[in-house]
Design an enzyme around this catalytic site. Sequence first.
Site: not given
Length: 810
Positions: A544, A568, A672
């Site tokens: 998800t 993430k 990230k």
Amino acid sequence: MYFKEDKMKILKFGGKSLANGKGIHKVINIIENKVGNGESITVVLSARGRSTDQLEEILDRAVNNESYQEQLQAFKQYQVDSYGDFKVDDEFKTLDKLFEGVSLLGDYSKRIKDQVLSQGEVISAKLLTHILKEKGINANFTDSRELIKTDGKFGEAQPLDKLSKENVVKHFKKYNGTTVNIVTGFIASNTKNETTTLGRNGSNYTAALLANYLDAEELQNFTHVSGIYTANPDLVSDAKKIERLSYTEANELAYFGANILHAKTIIPLIEKNIPLRILNTFDDQNNGTLITAENSSKGIKSLSVLENVSLINLEGRGLLGRVGVDARIFKALAYKNISVSIISQGSSERGIGLVVESEKAIEAKKVLKQEFEADFYKKDVNKITVANEVAVISIIGQDLSTFHRPYNALIKNQVIPLLFNNTVSGKNVSLVVYKAQLHKALNVIHGEIFGVAKKINIAVFGHGLVGGTLIDQILKSAKDIEKRKKIDLNIFAVANSRKILLNENGVDTNWKSIVEEGDSYQIKDVIKFADAHHLENLIAIDNTASKDFTDNYSVLIENGFDLVSSNKVANTLSFDFYKELRMKLEKHQKQYLYETNVGAGLPLIDTIKLLHLSGENITRIKGVFSGSLSYLFNTFSKEKRLFSEVLGEAINKGYTEPDPREDLCGNDVGRKLLILARELGLSNEFNDVNIHNLIPENLREGAADTFLKRLKELDSVYQKIKDEQKPNHVLRYIGDLHGDLFKEKGILDVKLVSVPESSALGQVKGSDSIFEIYTESYGDQPIVIQGAGAGAAVTARGVFGDILRLTEKS
């Protein structure tokens, strides 16, 4: 004494084999075929079906002055049903008389109980004799009470060998040749001709004694299973039949609870070197398991289970260094005829655990309290406790040198043994576990040590582009992976935010349509399902993009799941959450892999972890983190096209989110970059990231459709940036982690830069990502990792890789 040229074979049939219907007909066919083949046989029978249990139940009702006539009538009807003129009136009258007496007295002795239970075997043998005679077979009903003589211990009598053998030899001298003796198992009589019984596995014991006394060629034990297995097939679906065992191995299996065997059954066979074959009444094509004196191949043979046991723990600091404590325990228990099957103590000797039969646990505790009364007073002993809901798993043939493998597998699956010990030979290890965990424990151990495929049970949350592709990849590759790596990947759950599909045997290629028809759920339902079906080696996959779903991570870890995530969010929430999650993983010894969080399927996070853990000082990480923005600026820099045209093309190809502002805002690249910073032990928060938002302020608000209609307003902005570059330069949107990375926090920049076309960043093509890792050892020459950094197939393959890495660590 006259026998046929061939030695005699003893055939023993159990209660399930003799049950009404298919069972008894199969038994008759087996006997007919053997007689037809000219084999010399003797048949030993148990009571039919549940007869012994039924007689015990009626006895309990009678002693409590409860109505038992209906049950007794049902018992009688079962015994004669469909057998024409077969009569056992004498046996029924005996039962009537015995039950009436018990009901009047409100009590019964072991002697009376033996008389009651014996009727089941007598009726069984008389019925089979009757049927065989009707079929023209020279069958002879043989009451073992006239043959096997025992001591006077009712309930578990011991045979008097010399007298019993004389009786058997004399009987078989008279009834020999073409006669098939149908012998009652389990029952015998003492020297006063009072009925006794031989205890647990008594019918097998009768058969073994006859085999010994008659120097039989073989004892064939017909049951409802096809032999002895590496584990109970009812508990372990992957259990394999064992073709051959030695007497020693069989004796170990019998001692440690193998249902088909009992130690006392083996001994008469060992004395005469008589083979024992375990066969299936219902499968005449199966050769079963052969047990002989010859040693079979070395190694682990089987898992045995003892269930009706309790664990008694004797604890106290005063036990440290004390000599003779074990002797006192055994002496006290022996006085009350309580047997200890397993005893173990820690190296500190502050705790001693012993396993006894459950029905004797309370008495054992009482006896030990009396024995150690003075030690309690002096506080050398603190407490004696009893754990009833336990079971013993014995790994027959397990060498301690390799015991770490099944033990570690249990710990990984959150099965913590309460006690373990090994035999003097060091070739058998026994574990005490909670009964609620027995099923899972057996499957975990069996999968680890028997060379069958290790089952990995996977729950996939999120089945959109990445999740759906992952499921299809796993289903397509599963058979090949099982063949090459002996790993059975089983997707037992597929869920979206609303519905879930659950199947303990795994989903198939029709999963997508079935999910939509599935049930609504909470995460606790998945955990309950895994527990109820004893699923081991659990992995939860988060595909998800949901913050809400990350709230489930802790409870999944606590309930035995490893985690794999392409989401993430969990790694970019507050640093406190980040640390707490790692602490929970460490506490429960679980793994959390998320290679696809940065760089899709590229081995970036693994490389950084390896460098960091090896002591290599990483001084900077920078690169193109977004595949969609990589495509956008690679194409825009190289071609003479409007920015809006290239962006529209990227949208149409599915490189961006439906609302491309989610890519252009830079938050994804920021997350990230933060993930990599935290891999280096930095405590940065997301608000520490300096993000260059590529969307002009006047276009940041409003609906996605409105923004898509105004894409041309971006052209002048980015054409100006492009035109103002130095010659032979190109635009790249990068993440840059730099500064003093030995401090608590680093500097995190996400920005649009112009770089030489000849540089590593400048040479990136298409939607590739590229990462430059600078270290002290490498100086100005970075480690470069480059490749496809976007796409459902690439990301799914990266998640798949994490799953396989977990299976290797498990």
